[in-house]
Scaffold this motif. Sequence first.
Motif, mmCIF file in Angstrom:
data_model
loop_
_atom_site.group_PDB
_atom_site.id
_atom_site.type_symbol
_atom_site.label_atom_id
_atom_site.label_comp_id
_atom_site.label_asym_id
_atom_site.label_seq_id
_atom_site.Cartn_x
_atom_site.Cartn_y
_atom_site.Cartn_z
ATOM 1 N N THR A 228 84.818 -146.482 17.615
ATOM 2 C CA THR A 228 84.069 -145.354 18.367
ATOM 3 C C THR A 228 83.632 -144.621 18.018
ATOM 4 N N TYR B 191 85.006 -145.408 24.368
ATOM 5 C CA TYR B 191 85.513 -144.184 23.931
ATOM 6 C C TYR B 191 87.105 -143.970 24.516
ATOM 7 N N LYS C 205 75.742 -144.116 16.107
ATOM 8 C CA LYS C 205 74.328 -144.247 16.738
ATOM 9 C C LYS C 205 73.222 -144.965 15.443
ATOM 10 N N HIS D 117 83.329 -151.198 27.045
ATOM 11 C CA HIS D 117 83.012 -151.699 27.830
ATOM 12 C C HIS D 117 81.602 -152.622 27.379
ATOM 13 N N ILE E 164 78.407 -150.836 25.632
ATOM 14 C CA ILE E 164 78.165 -150.771 26.749
ATOM 15 C C ILE E 164 78.354 -149.242 26.819
ATOM 16 N N ALA E 165 79.553 -148.889 26.605
ATOM 17 C CA ALA E 165 80.254 -148.113 26.414
ATOM 18 C C ALA E 165 81.282 -147.964 25.097
ATOM 19 N N TRP F 196 80.286 -146.314 17.292
ATOM 20 C CA TRP F 196 79.633 -145.980 18.593
ATOM 21 C C TRP F 196 78.834 -144.461 18.650
#
Length: 262
Positions: free
Chosen positions: A114, A8, A120, A77, A5-6, A117
Amino acid sequence: MIHPIAIYFEHCEPDWHVPRAAANNHILILMTGGEITYTVGSQSFHLKKGDLLFVPEGQIRSALNQSKRIHDMYVAHFKYSGIGDGLPLLAEPTCQLTRPYNFDYIRQRFSSLTQYWLQKSMHTQTLCHSVLLEIIAIINEETNSGPITHPKAHGITMQLKDYILYHYRVPIDMKELANHVDRTPNYISTVFRETTGQTITDYIQQIRIAAACDLLTGSQMSIGEISDFLGFCEQSYFNKVFKKVTGTMPSAYVKERLKVWQ
């Protein structure tokens, strides 16, 4: 399947806090510096560098930095759909705090996570799933949630990883690496691949490029300086390995990260 979901890296000021509320997703937190107090349900955890906390979805949680100093952490997350993938922590999620035996390796995996993610790409979902699954498996393994199938091979692999993490900036000779665990080069190559699913060379490149990504965005070093610092013989070879691991060139990676932070 794990659905990110996230993900970072957070550099937090002393007044940082998380209000008391239910977690909307599963959360993984790796502390890389400083201290915070994290409360899940009726349990309070004093987290500091090296701590890895898993917070299940739906748990009431809050957090506070009471130290008056900054702290750093990686945060992921995610949601999970499945029957556990053989991992108790996913099959029956419970709050779990651990201090990984090999913190440097976990930190590098979070760094890679990270990066995946932020890229993308068309493979982001699969890459994030695989890294998160590995981290959760390590938590289960280190908290004795399940037996290690081949303890001798696992022990040798962990020794090899430790050696690589402390020497990845210099050329690593396979004979020297084998001597470190009193085995032959062929033996350690076979054991490492069977235990981790990747070759020793791929692992070394992965660690070096994860370190390169940190330096590209967290230091004033040039690409050439980073190449030399990490032991690459030529910058052209560094660029080739960087693109192989991340899917992009170092210069493009820096530009993309700048866009994200802006």
